[in-house]
Design an enzyme around this catalytic site. Structure first.
Site, mmCIF file in Angstrom:
data_model
loop_
_atom_site.group_PDB
_atom_site.id
_atom_site.type_symbol
_atom_site.label_atom_id
_atom_site.label_comp_id
_atom_site.label_asym_id
_atom_site.label_seq_id
_atom_site.Cartn_x
_atom_site.Cartn_y
_atom_site.Cartn_z
ATOM 1 N N THR A 19 109.710 -53.476 41.987
ATOM 2 C CA THR A 19 109.408 -52.082 42.356
ATOM 3 C C THR A 19 109.942 -51.148 41.281
ATOM 4 O O THR A 19 110.931 -51.461 40.625
ATOM 5 C CB THR A 19 110.035 -51.691 43.703
ATOM 6 O OG1 THR A 19 109.675 -50.335 44.006
ATOM 7 C CG2 THR A 19 111.547 -51.783 43.709
ATOM 8 N N ASN A 21 110.430 -47.992 42.314
ATOM 9 C CA ASN A 21 110.881 -46.894 43.186
ATOM 10 C C ASN A 21 112.377 -47.054 43.487
ATOM 11 O O ASN A 21 112.784 -47.953 44.222
ATOM 12 C CB ASN A 21 110.050 -46.928 44.487
ATOM 13 C CG ASN A 21 110.390 -45.773 45.410
ATOM 14 O OD1 ASN A 21 111.536 -45.347 45.481
ATOM 15 N ND2 ASN A 21 109.383 -45.286 46.118
ATOM 16 N N ASP A 81 104.597 -53.144 49.529
ATOM 17 C CA ASP A 81 103.781 -51.952 49.483
ATOM 18 C C ASP A 81 103.854 -51.312 50.858
ATOM 19 O O ASP A 81 103.874 -52.006 51.882
ATOM 20 C CB ASP A 81 102.333 -52.299 49.116
ATOM 21 C CG ASP A 81 101.628 -51.093 48.510
ATOM 22 O OD1 ASP A 81 102.068 -50.610 47.458
ATOM 23 O OD2 ASP A 81 100.635 -50.612 49.102
ATOM 24 N N GLY A 162 110.010 -39.641 50.081
ATOM 25 C CA GLY A 162 108.590 -39.651 50.448
ATOM 26 C C GLY A 162 108.295 -38.764 51.640
ATOM 27 O O GLY A 162 108.686 -37.584 51.674
ATOM 28 N N TYR A 163 107.655 -39.337 52.655
ATOM 29 C CA TYR A 163 107.221 -38.581 53.828
ATOM 30 C C TYR A 163 108.301 -38.506 54.911
ATOM 31 O O TYR A 163 108.022 -38.046 56.020
ATOM 32 C CB TYR A 163 105.969 -39.246 54.426
ATOM 33 C CG TYR A 163 104.765 -39.235 53.499
ATOM 34 C CD1 TYR A 163 103.826 -38.205 53.553
ATOM 35 C CD2 TYR A 163 104.568 -40.255 52.573
ATOM 36 C CE1 TYR A 163 102.727 -38.196 52.704
ATOM 37 C CE2 TYR A 163 103.470 -40.261 51.721
ATOM 38 C CZ TYR A 163 102.555 -39.229 51.787
ATOM 39 O OH TYR A 163 101.463 -39.218 50.948
ATOM 40 N N LYS A 184 118.124 -44.933 59.809
ATOM 41 C CA LYS A 184 116.767 -45.261 59.326
ATOM 42 C C LYS A 184 116.665 -46.759 59.043
ATOM 43 O O LYS A 184 115.697 -47.407 59.421
ATOM 44 C CB LYS A 184 116.425 -44.455 58.061
ATOM 45 C CG LYS A 184 115.034 -44.812 57.522
ATOM 46 C CD LYS A 184 114.656 -44.167 56.193
ATOM 47 C CE LYS A 184 113.330 -44.733 55.695
ATOM 48 N NZ LYS A 184 112.988 -44.359 54.331
ATOM 49 N N HIS A 189 110.161 -49.398 59.110
ATOM 50 C CA HIS A 189 109.143 -50.354 58.667
ATOM 51 C C HIS A 189 109.722 -51.342 57.650
ATOM 52 O O HIS A 189 109.562 -52.537 57.763
ATOM 53 C CB HIS A 189 107.984 -49.555 58.041
ATOM 54 C CG HIS A 189 108.462 -48.419 57.172
ATOM 55 N ND1 HIS A 189 109.170 -47.356 57.677
ATOM 56 C CD2 HIS A 189 108.420 -48.214 55.826
ATOM 57 C CE1 HIS A 189 109.514 -46.531 56.691
ATOM 58 N NE2 HIS A 189 109.067 -47.034 55.556
ATOM 59 N N ARG A 190 110.445 -50.795 56.652
ATOM 60 C CA ARG A 190 110.994 -51.654 55.591
ATOM 61 C C ARG A 190 112.079 -52.572 56.156
ATOM 62 O O ARG A 190 112.152 -53.756 55.809
ATOM 63 C CB ARG A 190 111.570 -50.744 54.474
ATOM 64 C CG ARG A 190 112.114 -51.483 53.275
ATOM 65 C CD ARG A 190 112.299 -50.553 52.070
ATOM 66 N NE ARG A 190 111.034 -49.974 51.656
ATOM 67 C CZ ARG A 190 110.660 -48.716 51.901
ATOM 68 N NH1 ARG A 190 111.484 -47.874 52.500
ATOM 69 N NH2 ARG A 190 109.466 -48.284 51.537
#
Ligand code: ITT
Length: 207
Positions: A19, A21, A81, A162-163, A184, A189-190
């Site tokens: 990645t 990021n 992703d 990000g969002y 978080k 999700h991650r």
């Protein structure tokens, strides 16, 4: 006599995280801190190219990024992703989440575009989906994680990336931009995709 340090390094599993990021690296480093994974990033292996992601699915992009590293560096590796899928926008921005408002990948511009598009919509349901593609000894393994929630009308909070400031996970009063990192990383999700991935690696180790 084997010192503790050399024992640790002999049993660690080097894995390249493909990645570019830094936020993802930061989150994932915390998630693997109690495992035997020795996380290497692209800088550690001297990869400075922007890895192509040209697929129309998050699965496809995750596989493409991991395959790039495997083909060029022949190392065990994984990539992930992630997309934000908004129901009222038929799944937009989805696989195009990073460049939703243009090639500069600006989080503020992406959120602004999203909020404008959603302005007259009552249905604010959305989810983040992460797919991890891991390549071990040339074989691909996939892991998924999803978190459901809603898109609020104005960004709240400046944590995460990000969002995060516009996404409020179900069952919480705060957005990912307001929740602290640990909160978080318990429900995201991650985190869910990483949990399955780590469980898979633990099982492999026991065989
Ligand atoms: P790599 O491909 O190099 O891993 P990227 O930033 O391009 O990094 P993606 O292709 O997965 O990552 O793009 C997903 C975009 O979705 C990302 O740029 C963010 O804007 C957003 N995103 C991903 N994970 C997020 C999270 O946990 N919270 C908020 N937004 C997230």
């Amino acid at each position: 006599m084997v010192s503790l340090e050399s024992h640790v390094s002999m049993t660690m599993r080097p894995l390249v995280f493909a990645t570019s990021n830094p936020h993802k690296i930061h989150e994932v480093r915390k998630m693997v801190s109690n495992t035997d994974i020795q996380l290497l990033d692209l800088k550690d292996i001297g990869c400075e190219i922007e890895i192509p992601e040209t697929s129309e699915t998050v699965e496809g992009n995750a596989i493409q990024k991991a395959q790039f590293v495997f083909e060029h560096y022949a190392m065990d590796c994984f990539a992930e992703d992630t997309g934000l899928f908004v129901d009222a926008l038929n799944g937009e921005p989805g696989v195009h989440s990073a460049r939703y408002a243009g090639s500069k990948r600006e989080a503020k511009a992406n959120m602004k575009k999203l909020l404008k598009k959603l302005k007259n919509h009552m249905d604010r349901k959305a989810h983040f989906l992460t797919v991890i593609a891991c390549i071990l000894e040339g074989k691909i393994h996939l892991f998924r994680g999803r978190v459901d929630g809603t898109i609020i009308s104005e960004p709240q909070g400046d944590k995460g990336f990000g969002y995060d400031p516009v996404f409020r996970p179900s069952g919480h009063m705060e957005t990912f931009g307001q929740l602290d990192e640990q909160a978080k990383n318990k429900i995201s999700h991650r985190a869910k995709a990483m949990e399955s991935f780590i469980a898979f690696l633990r099982e492999l180790n026991q065989k």
